[in-house]
Motif scaffolding. Structure first.
Motif, PDB file in Angstrom:
ATOM      1  N   LEU A 112       0.812  -1.213   0.000  1.00 22.22           N
ATOM      2  CA  LEU A 112       0.000   0.000   0.000  1.00 22.22           C
ATOM      3  C   LEU A 112       0.847   1.264   0.000  1.00 22.22           C
ATOM      4  O   LEU A 112       0.620   2.170  -0.804  1.00 22.22           O
ATOM      5  N   THR A 113       1.826   1.346   0.889  1.00 21.53           N
ATOM      6  CA  THR A 113       2.579   2.589   1.071  1.00 21.53           C
ATOM      7  C   THR A 113       3.915   2.605   0.341  1.00 21.53           C
ATOM      8  O   THR A 113       4.497   3.673   0.139  1.00 21.53           O
ATOM      9  N   ASN A 138     -12.853   4.486   9.138  1.00 21.30           N
ATOM     10  CA  ASN A 138     -13.402   3.545   8.162  1.00 21.30           C
ATOM     11  C   ASN A 138     -14.896   3.765   7.964  1.00 21.30           C
ATOM     12  O   ASN A 138     -15.427   3.561   6.870  1.00 21.30           O
ATOM     13  N   HIS A 198     -11.229   2.661   1.318  1.00 18.22           N
ATOM     14  CA  HIS A 198     -10.315   3.286   0.358  1.00 18.22           C
ATOM     15  C   HIS A 198      -9.868   4.668   0.834  1.00 18.22           C
ATOM     16  O   HIS A 198      -8.731   5.079   0.572  1.00 18.22           O
ATOM     17  N   ASN A 207      -7.091   4.155   3.227  1.00 18.70           N
ATOM     18  CA  ASN A 207      -5.881   3.771   2.490  1.00 18.70           C
ATOM     19  C   ASN A 207      -5.180   4.989   1.891  1.00 18.70           C
ATOM     20  O   ASN A 207      -3.946   5.085   1.906  1.00 18.70           O
ATOM     21  N   GLN A 211      -1.375   6.328   2.605  1.00 11.19           N
ATOM     22  CA  GLN A 211      -0.415   6.627   1.529  1.00 11.19           C
ATOM     23  C   GLN A 211       0.121   8.050   1.652  1.00 11.19           C
ATOM     24  O   GLN A 211       1.329   8.287   1.477  1.00 11.19           O
TER      25      GLN A 211
END
Length: 542
Positions: free
Chosen positions: A161-162, A198, A204, A207, A211
């Motif tokens: 992810l990151t 969330n 998303h 997320n 990031q």
């Protein structure tokens, strides 16, 4: 079948064909050269400069066999070189060398005719073209394999992810830094309340926040030795720490002020310095986690303090609102009577009793409010709860008879002692039993039971009145809430506070048209319990 065995089969075919077709003039020497050539291939790991021997033997084998069929052997030999050569110029030089060698050896036995010359040149050019294509093919495959290997390594060491190092790689590199005895600082970062987002931002959305946080950490700490996603919403950073105090101040400034301002995310963080806070990786991580936990705890306590302060302000606001509402009604009545008296030349006699009743009501209301809200000290001593109940029954016996009700007390066989403020417990019992008497419009019974079990005294006060609707049960302890026409709504709130001051609990059960029961549970005490206990503002002080 392996490369050497295929080569052996091909050399055997060329050798046999050369002898059968009378191409060679030295069959025995050809066989020996072929055998030595294959022996060098099979034992090349044990021979010094095997490539030189292989090249020389191949030229000898080609010259003795006098067959163009040796061209694949030159190509195979070039292919072995290409696996080791990484430079294009070197590969081109090897290709030209093998091609020229093949051409010169072929011209040595081939008759000089236009066809023969063209055939040798064609074979040589074909050899050169094939060598170039083969080299490119080999290195294309190798580059692709290298890319796959690098990608696999990246996936095994980085978070998808990151793009930061993952947990395992962070530990591996941290171990290397500790073993190298480098002066470093480990910083663990925990994003507060990120999981709760969330529900508002969606999976998303969270997320994207992670990031952005990872990208910001790269920008804020470009000199970091390690930046890792340490867990779901946790990050780890490792920095050089030759000047610990300066590094600590920089990290605190960046994480406590800059990071929340740029991301909108509040964070907790903990630091541990090597070698000051630990001489091993595990000690360093333990101390960083402990520092993070301490900051989390401090943050939690501040949040609880803020919530408690907000709750107190809310309660004060509700009490003030209720008090203003309750006082405004009698004031409005008094104002109306005074306006009427002015029209009657200020003769207040017709309304005197009503005005005094409203003033008495306000006095009673303010007195109860002060009793409910004003901090006060209470003297605690050990008393028998039976004596208190009997005393209240004797006080209310005439009132119960006047209303046509009866009071029954089921006593406990043994004396039950409680560490109490006797006046407050008497007030509690008086309020509850008077409420029970007033709750029964017809002839009824107030049933009082006393139980003692597991160092807890429980006394129940039940009536046979009309009961309380289930929708109102949660409101009866709220200040100023009442169903009586003349009630202040503070009686049960005061009772509830008295029970809490005695470290007890108060519950209510009610069934419409059958009655209501209050259940009070308070810890018992031994008769010789020390009475030197004072309660101030609801807190015991010994």
């Amino acid at each position: 079948m392996s490369y050497n065995w295929i080569l052996l089969a091909y050399v055997s075919v060329i050798c046999t064909s050369s002898i059968l077709f009378d191409q060679t003039t030295h069959p025995l020497v050809l066989v020996i050269i072929a055998a030595v050539y294959m022996l060098v291939h099979f034992a090349e790991k044990r021979i010094f400069l095997p490539t030189v021997f292989e090249m020389g033997l191949l030229v000898a084998f080609h010259w003795l066999s006098q067959m163009d069929w040796c061209l694949p052997l030159y190509l195979a030999q070039m292919g072995k070189h290409f696996y080791k050569i990484r430079n294009l110029n070197s590969a081109s030089a090897v290709s030209v060398l093998y091609t020229l060698t093949y051409a010169l050896v072929s011209f040595s036995y081939m008759p000089y005719s236009p066809y023969g010359i063209v055939a040798v040149l064609f074979s040589s050019v074909s050899c050169l073209i094939f060598a170039v294509l083969f080299y490119r093919y080999i290195h294309t495959i190798e580059n692709h394999a290298r890319q796959l290997k690098n990608e696999k390594k990246h996936l095994s060491t980085h978070d998808n992810l990151t793009g930061l190092y993952n947990y395992e790689e962070c530990h591996r590199q941290l171990t290397q830094l500790v073993e190298a005895q480098a002066a470093i600082v480990l910083v663990l970062i925990d994003c507060k309340d990120l999981k709760s987002l969330n529900t508002t931002n969606g999976f998303h959305g969270v997320n994207r926040i992670l990031q952005q946080a990872a990208q910001l950490l790269r920008i804020m700490f470009p000199e970091a030795l390690i930046i890792s996603r340490y867990g779901g919403d946790e990050f780890a950073i490792v920095l050089e720490a030759n000047r610990p105090q300066k590094v600590m101040n920089t990290i605190s400034q960046q994480l406590a002020y800059e990071f929340p301002k740029l991301t909108g995310i509040e964070i907790n963080y903990g630091m541990a310095f090597y070698p000051n806070d630990g001489l091993s990786k595990d000690d360093l991580i333990f101390n960083a986690e402990q520092s993070l936990y301490d900051m989390k705890r401090e943050s939690w306590l501040k949040r609880e303090e803020h919530m408690l302060r907000s709750e107190k302000l809310r309660v004060v606001g509700e009490l003030a609102s209720g008090m203003a509402h309750e006082i405004r009604n009698p004031l409005t009545t008094i104002k109306g009577f005074l306006q009427l008296s002015r029209a009657d030349n200020f003769n207040v006699r017709p309304w005197y009793d009503l005005i005094m009743d409203e003033i008495t009501r306000m006095s009673m209301l303010t007195a109860e409010f002060l009793q409910f809200s004003k901090p006060h000290a209470m003297q605690f001593k050990v008393h028998s709860i039976q004596n208190c109940i009997q005393r209240v029954i004797s006080l209310l016996d005439s009132e119960a008879s006047r209303l046509g009700h009866s009071i029954r007390f089921d006593d406990h066989p043994e004396p039950v002692y409680i560490l109490m403020d006797q006046d407050k417990i008497l007030q509690l019992l008086l309020n509850l039993i008077k409420n029970a008497l007033e709750a029964m419009p017809d002839q009824g019974l107030v049933h009082i039971r006393l139980l003692s079990k597991n160092n807890q005294a429980t006394f129940e006060i039940a009536d046979t009145g009309k009961g309380i609707p289930e929708t109102e049960l949660d409101k009866i302890f709220v200040p100023f809430y009442t169903t009586k026409d003349s009630g202040t709504g503070l009686g049960l709130s005061i009772c509830h506070k008295i029970v809490q001051d005695h470290q007890g609990t108060m519950e209510v059960e009610s069934v419409l048209d059958k009655g209501t029961k209050f259940i009070i549970t308070i810890p018992t005490a031994s008769p010789d319990h020390s009475p030197a206990a004072v309660v101030s503002n609801g807190m015991h002080v010994c």
